[in-house]
Design a protein around this motif. Structure first.
Motif, mmCIF file in Angstrom:
data_model
loop_
_atom_site.group_PDB
_atom_site.id
_atom_site.type_symbol
_atom_site.label_atom_id
_atom_site.label_comp_id
_atom_site.label_asym_id
_atom_site.label_seq_id
_atom_site.Cartn_x
_atom_site.Cartn_y
_atom_site.Cartn_z
ATOM 1 N N ARG A 112 -34.890 46.913 6.981
ATOM 2 C CA ARG A 112 -35.383 45.566 7.265
ATOM 3 C C ARG A 112 -36.530 45.483 6.314
ATOM 4 O O ARG A 112 -37.032 46.319 5.829
ATOM 5 C CB ARG A 112 -35.655 45.289 8.658
ATOM 6 N N PRO A 113 -36.804 44.040 6.109
ATOM 7 C CA PRO A 113 -38.332 43.857 5.341
ATOM 8 C C PRO A 113 -39.459 44.691 6.043
ATOM 9 O O PRO A 113 -39.279 44.334 7.190
ATOM 10 C CB PRO A 113 -38.304 42.317 5.107
ATOM 11 N N ASP A 114 -40.510 45.058 5.544
ATOM 12 C CA ASP A 114 -41.673 45.811 5.866
ATOM 13 C C ASP A 114 -42.382 44.526 6.842
ATOM 14 O O ASP A 114 -43.538 44.889 7.431
ATOM 15 C CB ASP A 114 -42.180 46.428 5.056
ATOM 16 N N THR A 115 -42.047 43.526 6.696
ATOM 17 C CA THR A 115 -42.885 42.201 7.374
ATOM 18 C C THR A 115 -42.672 42.281 8.726
ATOM 19 O O THR A 115 -43.222 41.451 9.463
ATOM 20 C CB THR A 115 -42.610 41.017 6.584
ATOM 21 N N GLY A 116 -41.601 42.731 9.219
ATOM 22 C CA GLY A 116 -41.358 42.390 10.737
ATOM 23 C C GLY A 116 -40.073 41.596 10.831
ATOM 24 O O GLY A 116 -39.525 41.512 11.698
ATOM 25 N N CYS A 117 -39.349 41.038 9.811
ATOM 26 C CA CYS A 117 -38.537 39.914 9.659
ATOM 27 C C CYS A 117 -37.177 40.791 9.943
ATOM 28 O O CYS A 117 -36.990 41.786 9.713
ATOM 29 C CB CYS A 117 -38.507 39.208 8.379
ATOM 30 N N TYR A 118 -36.411 40.040 10.645
ATOM 31 C CA TYR A 118 -35.190 40.556 11.229
ATOM 32 C C TYR A 118 -34.017 40.374 10.054
ATOM 33 O O TYR A 118 -32.787 41.168 10.309
ATOM 34 C CB TYR A 118 -34.351 39.755 12.190
ATOM 35 N N ASP A 119 -34.180 40.022 8.771
ATOM 36 C CA ASP A 119 -33.099 40.058 7.675
ATOM 37 C C ASP A 119 -32.817 41.375 7.526
ATOM 38 O O ASP A 119 -33.646 42.216 7.305
ATOM 39 C CB ASP A 119 -33.925 39.408 6.370
ATOM 40 N N PRO A 120 -31.257 41.540 7.217
ATOM 41 C CA PRO A 120 -30.921 42.802 7.047
ATOM 42 C C PRO A 120 -31.098 43.076 5.758
ATOM 43 O O PRO A 120 -30.716 42.423 4.669
ATOM 44 C CB PRO A 120 -29.477 42.857 7.793
ATOM 45 N N ILE A 136 -29.067 46.865 -3.438
ATOM 46 C CA ILE A 136 -29.701 46.742 -2.425
ATOM 47 C C ILE A 136 -29.732 45.261 -2.328
ATOM 48 O O ILE A 136 -30.402 44.507 -3.494
ATOM 49 C CB ILE A 136 -30.906 47.525 -2.265
ATOM 50 N N VAL A 137 -29.529 44.423 -1.370
ATOM 51 C CA VAL A 137 -29.719 43.183 -1.231
ATOM 52 C C VAL A 137 -30.230 42.699 0.232
ATOM 53 O O VAL A 137 -30.036 43.404 1.224
ATOM 54 C CB VAL A 137 -28.335 42.235 -1.267
ATOM 55 N N ARG A 138 -30.894 41.569 0.180
ATOM 56 C CA ARG A 138 -31.434 41.042 1.517
ATOM 57 C C ARG A 138 -30.499 39.961 1.997
ATOM 58 O O ARG A 138 -30.390 38.874 1.249
ATOM 59 C CB ARG A 138 -32.814 40.629 1.217
ATOM 60 N N MET A 139 -30.270 40.245 3.192
ATOM 61 C CA MET A 139 -29.236 38.885 3.791
ATOM 62 C C MET A 139 -30.134 37.879 4.711
ATOM 63 O O MET A 139 -31.185 38.512 5.359
ATOM 64 C CB MET A 139 -28.263 39.472 4.403
ATOM 65 N N ARG A 151 -25.102 34.904 4.076
ATOM 66 C CA ARG A 151 -26.009 34.018 3.061
ATOM 67 C C ARG A 151 -26.980 35.323 2.416
ATOM 68 O O ARG A 151 -27.632 35.651 3.123
ATOM 69 C CB ARG A 151 -26.758 33.050 3.804
ATOM 70 N N TYR A 152 -26.626 35.249 1.132
ATOM 71 C CA TYR A 152 -27.402 36.226 0.283
ATOM 72 C C TYR A 152 -28.916 35.746 0.091
ATOM 73 O O TYR A 152 -28.726 34.460 -0.338
ATOM 74 C CB TYR A 152 -26.706 36.292 -0.950
ATOM 75 N N VAL A 153 -29.716 36.547 0.288
ATOM 76 C CA VAL A 153 -31.222 35.917 -0.039
ATOM 77 C C VAL A 153 -31.579 36.174 -1.263
ATOM 78 O O VAL A 153 -32.036 35.642 -2.139
ATOM 79 C CB VAL A 153 -32.224 36.514 1.031
#
Length: 170
Positions: A112-120, A136-139, A151-153
């Protein structure tokens, strides 16, 4: 490295950094990544997944144990084989709707992002390089949870190896 919230597993700790009892959530510990001879929890996880880990990441998790750790902007799930809330072998499949949606579309979460966000943070297994690696992608987690849609970030790196090398690891 320092870890709080009941700390890393005892066998990864090198020393405690404060006077709190070690079971206290505020206790801080230094810890180290340790080499393991065998990681049966990864083999069990792989058997439950329809998608393979990329070669470089698989090499890491089969040979080294570590608590959840930040590398650059990512928070990797723990790889200790223990029953922990942040353990990779449990987190990836914990939320059935979430994991099924990602896996059905070819995305294998490992952070996950190191910010604590739940985005996978996922490996995009639909795109493979010649080295058996995946980008490697953030969703977006909200579109998965609300609509069951992907939804791709953004793309984070061309591969796990490229990502780690970008942060000075050797």
């Amino acid at each position: 490295m320092v870890l709080r919230r009941n700390g890393p597993p005892v066998w990864l700790r090198t020393r405690q950094l404060d006077d709190f009892p070690e079971w206290e959530p505020l206790a801080s510990f230094e810890w180290e990544v340790k080499r393991v001879e065998h990681a049966p929890w990864i083999e069990t996880l792989e058997a439950a997944l329809p998608l393979p880990f990329p070669r470089s990441f698989r090499s890491l998790v089969l040979r080294y144990a570590y608590p959840s750790l930040a590398i650059g902007p990512l928070q990797l799930f723990a790889n200790t084989g223990e029953d922990r809330h942040d353990e990779m072998s449990q987190v990836i499949l914990r939320d059935k709707r979430f994991s099924q949606t990602l896996l059905q579309h070819g995305y294998l979460q490992f952070a996950r992002p190191d910010t604590g966000c739940y985005d996978p943070i996922c490996f995009n297994t639909r795109i493979k390089s010649h080295r058996h690696e995946y980008p490697i992608v953030r969703m977006d987690h909200e579109s998965i949870l609300w609509d069951g849609r992907i939804r791709y970030v953004r793309e984070i790196a061309l591969s796990f190896l490229d990502f780690v090398m970008g942060f000075g690891a050797t």
